[in-house]
Design a protein around this motif. Sequence first.
Motif, PDB file in Angstrom:
ATOM      1  N   PHE A  65       9.022  15.600   3.325  1.00 55.68           N
ATOM      2  CA  PHE A  65       8.169  14.587   2.716  1.00 55.68           C
ATOM      3  C   PHE A  65       7.437  13.739   3.755  1.00 55.68           C
ATOM      4  O   PHE A  65       6.740  12.790   3.377  1.00 55.68           O
ATOM      5  CB  PHE A  65       9.004  13.667   1.815  1.00 55.68           C
ATOM      6  N   ASN A  66       7.568  14.064   5.024  1.00 52.36           N
ATOM      7  CA  ASN A  66       6.993  13.221   6.074  1.00 52.36           C
ATOM      8  C   ASN A  66       5.518  12.914   5.859  1.00 52.36           C
ATOM      9  O   ASN A  66       5.070  11.787   6.038  1.00 52.36           O
ATOM     10  CB  ASN A  66       7.184  13.870   7.441  1.00 52.36           C
ATOM     11  N   ARG A  67       4.737  13.912   5.509  1.00 46.59           N
ATOM     12  CA  ARG A  67       3.284  13.731   5.402  1.00 46.59           C
ATOM     13  C   ARG A  67       2.846  13.318   4.000  1.00 46.59           C
ATOM     14  O   ARG A  67       1.671  13.028   3.781  1.00 46.59           O
ATOM     15  CB  ARG A  67       2.561  15.012   5.811  1.00 46.59           C
ATOM     16  N   SER A  68       3.745  13.330   3.055  1.00 48.52           N
ATOM     17  CA  SER A  68       3.370  12.959   1.695  1.00 48.52           C
ATOM     18  C   SER A  68       3.134  11.457   1.601  1.00 48.52           C
ATOM     19  O   SER A  68       3.797  10.654   2.261  1.00 48.52           O
ATOM     20  CB  SER A  68       4.480  13.350   0.717  1.00 48.52           C
ATOM     21  N   MET A  69       2.169  11.081   0.772  1.00 49.76           N
ATOM     22  CA  MET A  69       1.925   9.664   0.546  1.00 49.76           C
ATOM     23  C   MET A  69       3.111   9.057  -0.195  1.00 49.76           C
ATOM     24  O   MET A  69       3.629   9.646  -1.152  1.00 49.76           O
ATOM     25  CB  MET A  69       0.649   9.468  -0.275  1.00 49.76           C
ATOM     26  N   ALA A  70       3.515   7.887   0.238  1.00 50.00           N
ATOM     27  CA  ALA A  70       4.670   7.232  -0.379  1.00 50.00           C
ATOM     28  C   ALA A  70       4.460   7.027  -1.873  1.00 50.00           C
ATOM     29  O   ALA A  70       5.409   7.097  -2.659  1.00 50.00           O
ATOM     30  CB  ALA A  70       4.944   5.901   0.313  1.00 50.00           C
ATOM     31  N   CYS A  71       3.212   6.804  -2.290  1.00 50.47           N
ATOM     32  CA  CYS A  71       2.947   6.553  -3.699  1.00 50.47           C
ATOM     33  C   CYS A  71       2.987   7.819  -4.540  1.00 50.47           C
ATOM     34  O   CYS A  71       2.921   7.736  -5.772  1.00 50.47           O
ATOM     35  CB  CYS A  71       1.596   5.864  -3.872  1.00 50.47           C
ATOM     36  N   ARG A  72       3.088   9.007  -3.923  1.00 50.61           N
ATOM     37  CA  ARG A  72       3.119  10.257  -4.666  1.00 50.61           C
ATOM     38  C   ARG A  72       4.411  11.041  -4.456  1.00 50.61           C
ATOM     39  O   ARG A  72       4.474  12.223  -4.782  1.00 50.61           O
ATOM     40  CB  ARG A  72       1.908  11.108  -4.293  1.00 50.61           C
ATOM     41  N   VAL A  73       5.412  10.399  -3.919  1.00 50.16           N
ATOM     42  CA  VAL A  73       6.694  11.068  -3.699  1.00 50.16           C
ATOM     43  C   VAL A  73       7.531  10.992  -4.970  1.00 50.16           C
ATOM     44  O   VAL A  73       7.600   9.935  -5.611  1.00 50.16           O
ATOM     45  CB  VAL A  73       7.435  10.413  -2.512  1.00 50.16           C
TER      46      VAL A  73
ATOM     47  N   ASP B 201      -4.023  16.095  -3.255  1.00 45.09           N
ATOM     48  CA  ASP B 201      -3.768  17.518  -3.448  1.00 45.09           C
ATOM     49  C   ASP B 201      -2.416  17.731  -4.137  1.00 45.09           C
ATOM     50  O   ASP B 201      -1.695  16.789  -4.461  1.00 45.09           O
ATOM     51  CB  ASP B 201      -3.873  18.293  -2.129  1.00 45.09           C
ATOM     52  N   ARG B 202      -2.083  18.990  -4.355  1.00 42.29           N
ATOM     53  CA  ARG B 202      -0.870  19.326  -5.109  1.00 42.29           C
ATOM     54  C   ARG B 202       0.405  18.942  -4.368  1.00 42.29           C
ATOM     55  O   ARG B 202       1.496  18.915  -4.958  1.00 42.29           O
ATOM     56  CB  ARG B 202      -0.854  20.827  -5.401  1.00 42.29           C
ATOM     57  N   TYR B 203       0.293  18.635  -3.059  1.00 43.79           N
ATOM     58  CA  TYR B 203       1.458  18.259  -2.269  1.00 43.79           C
ATOM     59  C   TYR B 203       1.583  16.737  -2.101  1.00 43.79           C
ATOM     60  O   TYR B 203       2.412  16.271  -1.339  1.00 43.79           O
ATOM     61  CB  TYR B 203       1.389  18.917  -0.886  1.00 43.79           C
ATOM     62  N   GLY B 204       0.726  15.999  -2.816  1.00 42.31           N
ATOM     63  CA  GLY B 204       0.750  14.541  -2.688  1.00 42.31           C
ATOM     64  C   GLY B 204       0.115  14.053  -1.413  1.00 42.31           C
ATOM     65  O   GLY B 204       0.401  12.946  -0.965  1.00 42.31           O
ATOM     66  N   ARG B 205      -0.777  14.846  -0.833  1.00 43.10           N
ATOM     67  CA  ARG B 205      -1.463  14.469   0.408  1.00 43.10           C
ATOM     68  C   ARG B 205      -2.913  14.111   0.109  1.00 43.10           C
ATOM     69  O   ARG B 205      -3.500  14.586  -0.851  1.00 43.10           O
ATOM     70  CB  ARG B 205      -1.380  15.600   1.431  1.00 43.10           C
ATOM     71  N   ARG B 206      -3.501  13.313   0.972  1.00 45.02           N
ATOM     72  CA  ARG B 206      -4.833  12.791   0.735  1.00 45.02           C
ATOM     73  C   ARG B 206      -5.923  13.757   1.172  1.00 45.02           C
ATOM     74  O   ARG B 206      -5.810  14.431   2.193  1.00 45.02           O
ATOM     75  CB  ARG B 206      -5.028  11.466   1.464  1.00 45.02           C
ATOM     76  N   ILE B 207      -6.999  13.771   0.399  1.00 45.46           N
ATOM     77  CA  ILE B 207      -8.207  14.510   0.758  1.00 45.46           C
ATOM     78  C   ILE B 207      -9.331  13.489   0.887  1.00 45.46           C
ATOM     79  O   ILE B 207      -9.662  12.801  -0.084  1.00 45.46           O
ATOM     80  CB  ILE B 207      -8.584  15.553  -0.309  1.00 45.46           C
TER      81      ILE B 207
ATOM     82  N   PHE C 130       0.828  -1.205   0.000  1.00 42.77           N
ATOM     83  CA  PHE C 130       0.000   0.000   0.000  1.00 42.77           C
ATOM     84  C   PHE C 130       0.862   1.255   0.000  1.00 42.77           C
ATOM     85  O   PHE C 130       1.842   1.355   0.735  1.00 42.77           O
ATOM     86  CB  PHE C 130      -0.932   0.001   1.213  1.00 42.77           C
ATOM     87  N   GLY C 131       0.469   2.212  -0.820  1.00 41.39           N
ATOM     88  CA  GLY C 131       1.235   3.448  -0.952  1.00 41.39           C
ATOM     89  C   GLY C 131       0.557   4.680  -0.420  1.00 41.39           C
ATOM     90  O   GLY C 131       1.170   5.749  -0.343  1.00 41.39           O
ATOM     91  N   ASN C 132      -0.717   4.576   0.006  1.00 44.61           N
ATOM     92  CA  ASN C 132      -1.391   5.781   0.478  1.00 44.61           C
ATOM     93  C   ASN C 132      -1.202   5.976   1.979  1.00 44.61           C
ATOM     94  O   ASN C 132      -2.118   6.271   2.727  1.00 44.61           O
ATOM     95  CB  ASN C 132      -2.874   5.773   0.111  1.00 44.61           C
ATOM     96  N   ILE C 133       0.059   5.813   2.385  1.00 44.80           N
ATOM     97  CA  ILE C 133       0.460   6.038   3.770  1.00 44.80           C
ATOM     98  C   ILE C 133       1.613   7.057   3.751  1.00 44.80           C
ATOM     99  O   ILE C 133       2.331   7.163   2.761  1.00 44.80           O
ATOM    100  CB  ILE C 133       0.887   4.719   4.468  1.00 44.80           C
ATOM    101  N   PRO C 134       1.773   7.824   4.826  1.00 47.05           N
ATOM    102  CA  PRO C 134       2.799   8.871   4.811  1.00 47.05           C
ATOM    103  C   PRO C 134       4.208   8.302   4.916  1.00 47.05           C
ATOM    104  O   PRO C 134       4.417   7.184   5.397  1.00 47.05           O
ATOM    105  CB  PRO C 134       2.452   9.722   6.038  1.00 47.05           C
ATOM    106  N   MET C 135       5.158   9.083   4.501  1.00 48.24           N
ATOM    107  CA  MET C 135       6.559   8.653   4.473  1.00 48.24           C
ATOM    108  C   MET C 135       7.167   8.484   5.862  1.00 48.24           C
ATOM    109  O   MET C 135       8.247   7.910   6.007  1.00 48.24           O
ATOM    110  CB  MET C 135       7.382   9.648   3.665  1.00 48.24           C
ATOM    111  N   ASN C 136       6.508   8.989   6.887  1.00 56.64           N
ATOM    112  CA  ASN C 136       7.057   8.862   8.239  1.00 56.64           C
ATOM    113  C   ASN C 136       6.400   7.724   9.014  1.00 56.64           C
ATOM    114  O   ASN C 136       6.397   7.712  10.240  1.00 56.64           O
ATOM    115  CB  ASN C 136       6.897  10.171   9.012  1.00 56.64           C
ATOM    116  N   ASN C 137       5.828   6.739   8.314  1.00 54.66           N
ATOM    117  CA  ASN C 137       5.180   5.630   9.021  1.00 54.66           C
ATOM    118  C   ASN C 137       6.216   4.692   9.631  1.00 54.66           C
ATOM    119  O   ASN C 137       7.423   4.833   9.401  1.00 54.66           O
ATOM    120  CB  ASN C 137       4.217   4.888   8.086  1.00 54.66           C
TER     121      ASN C 137
END
Length: 575
Positions: A161-169, A326-332, A123-130
Amino acid sequence: MDEGGVDRYLRILMEKMATAREALRRRGDLSLSGYLSEITSDIPHPLQDPADLCEAVRALGAPIWGDAVAEIAARSLREHPVALTANHIGVEHFAQSLQSALLLILGKTPDGRRMPVAPVFSFGNIPMNNLTYPRGILLYQAAVDRPEDLPLKLPLFPGRFNRSMACRVPPYDAAMAARLEERAARLEREGVLGPGMARCVSDLVRRDYRSRPALAAPDFATQAAIVNRRIWARLFAERPPSELAYLQMETLAARLLETDLLNPSSLASSLLFDPALREKAMVHLDGVQGCWDLGRLSAPADVDGRRPENAVVPGRAGTFFFWAVDRYGRRIPLRPASGRPLGFGDSGGPDRPDVLSPDVSQPKASPSQMMLPMESWSMDDQPTDASASAGDPRLIGRDDRGESFSLPLTPASVRTALADGRIIPSLFTCFLTVALARGVVCLGGYYQSVYLSAMKAGVMKALKSTKGYGDAADALAPARADGYLSGILTVMTRRPGIGLLPAGPVEIIAAGGLSEADLERMAALSLLDAHRAGLLDTIVDILPEAERPENWVTNLCAELERMLADKVVIKNPPD
C-alpha cells in the motif's frame, strides 16, 4: 556551537522555509497562545457565504463524531472560521501533526474563550509511505541501536500500500490490528519497548483500533478519523478541554463542489466553466506550487502509452483542478484539452507542493500547443454527460501503465465523477473552495503560506484580466493566505543517556496524559522555543539525509535537554 547545534539547524530551517523565517522574525518571542491569538484575529468577510461549509462539516462529521460534536464544530466555524490544514490522513502518531492539533485549542475565540473544538482538515491524496507514516504507529521511546533510527515504525498495513493514496486505502481488519499488537509484544520481549510503552500500544489497539465503530468503517480514512477522536480523549489526564473534529479535506471540498459546480456565480464554477476565465487561470496559475505545470503535463507519451525516458518525475507536474484515480487507488494527473486532447503519460506522486517546480530546460506549452488527435485516447468506462459534445473541453490523463482517462469538462460530468470517486479535488481546488471562496483561515505547514499566497495571487490576476470579474477580484483580496501552525513541539519525552525526543500519543498516554497545568505550560512556551523543540522532526523533512552530520540526532537531543528541559512539558512512560 558545534555542527550539531540547535541554532545551526534553526538557521537551516529559516534559510529553507520563508514561512518559518517570517514567523520567527516577527513573532518568535510571543507565547504560543499569543501567537495563535494574533494569527486568528481580524478574519475578513469571505467572497462566498460559508453557511454551506458549516452545514457540510456538520453533515460529514455527525456519523463520525456524533450529532452534538458535529453541531459544536459547525457553530464554531461559523463564529470563528479557523482550521488546521497541515495534517495528512492517518492515525496521528507523528508528533508534530498531533501537537499542532493540541496547540490549536490553546487559541482563543473572539470573546476570549478557549476554542471549543479543534477542526482538522487533513489531506488524503498523499501516499501511505509519507513522512507521517499512516501505514502504522510511530514510537519515539524505543531502545534502538542509534537515535537516528527513531521514531520506530510499527506497521499496520503491508508494504504493497506504500504508493496508494491514504484516502483510497481499504479498511484494516481485526487480524491486521492483532498482528500490530503482536509486533509490540515481541518488541517488549526483545527489550526494544519498555513495559509501559508496550502496554499502551496493546491498549490502543484493543480499545481503539479494534473498536466496533473503527472495524465497521468503510475505509481507512474513516477509520483514522474515528481512532483519532478516541485517542484524543485519552491524551488528557482529565476530561478533554475541547473536542477534536477531524475531516478529510478532499471529502469536504467535494461536498462543497456539489453546489458550486451548479452555481455559475461561484468561484470554482467560474474558473472551470467560463472559457475566458479558465484560459486566464491556466496561464496565471501555470507553474504555481500545488497547481499545474503545463509544459510538464504536455510531455507526449510513447506509442505504447508509457512515459518516455525524459518524462518528468511522477507528481511533479501537478494536475488541473482534479486528480483521476486508477484501479489501484493511485493518482492520475489531468490536464485540460478542447476536443482534440493531447496524449501524455505522467502518474501520480506525492502532492507535495514543494516538489512542483517548472522544468526550466523545457519550454512551457500554451493552451493552443497542447492538442493531439482524440483517437489516441480510450473512452471506455468513463463518466458521461448527455449534454456534452465532441467539441467540449475535457480533462484527460494517462497512468504509467498506459491506461487513459477522459472526462467532459461540464458541471454534470464533473459532479458525477466526484460522486463516483473517479476524481478527487486537487490541493489547489481544496484551498480554492475552503480558503479562498469561503474565507476559512487555514493554518498549515511551512510550505502552505507560500503556495496558498501564490494561488490567491494567480486567481486574482485571472479575475482582474477577465471582463466582468473585477468585483470578484476585489472581494477576494482580503482572504487570508498566511496561516501557519507547524514545525513546533511543546511536549517531549526523555530517553536516558540521550536527551529529549518528540512525544507522540503513545508516550503522552503511557505517561498519564496532559494535565491543565501542562496545557498552561504549553501555551506559555515561546514560538521560537517551540520551533527548537520541533527540529528533530523538521530536519528529517527539509534536509536530505546526505547533508545531515553523523550522530546529528544524538547531539541535538542532548542539546535540547540542556536548552529546553525547564520549558517544555516532559512525559516519560513508566519503565
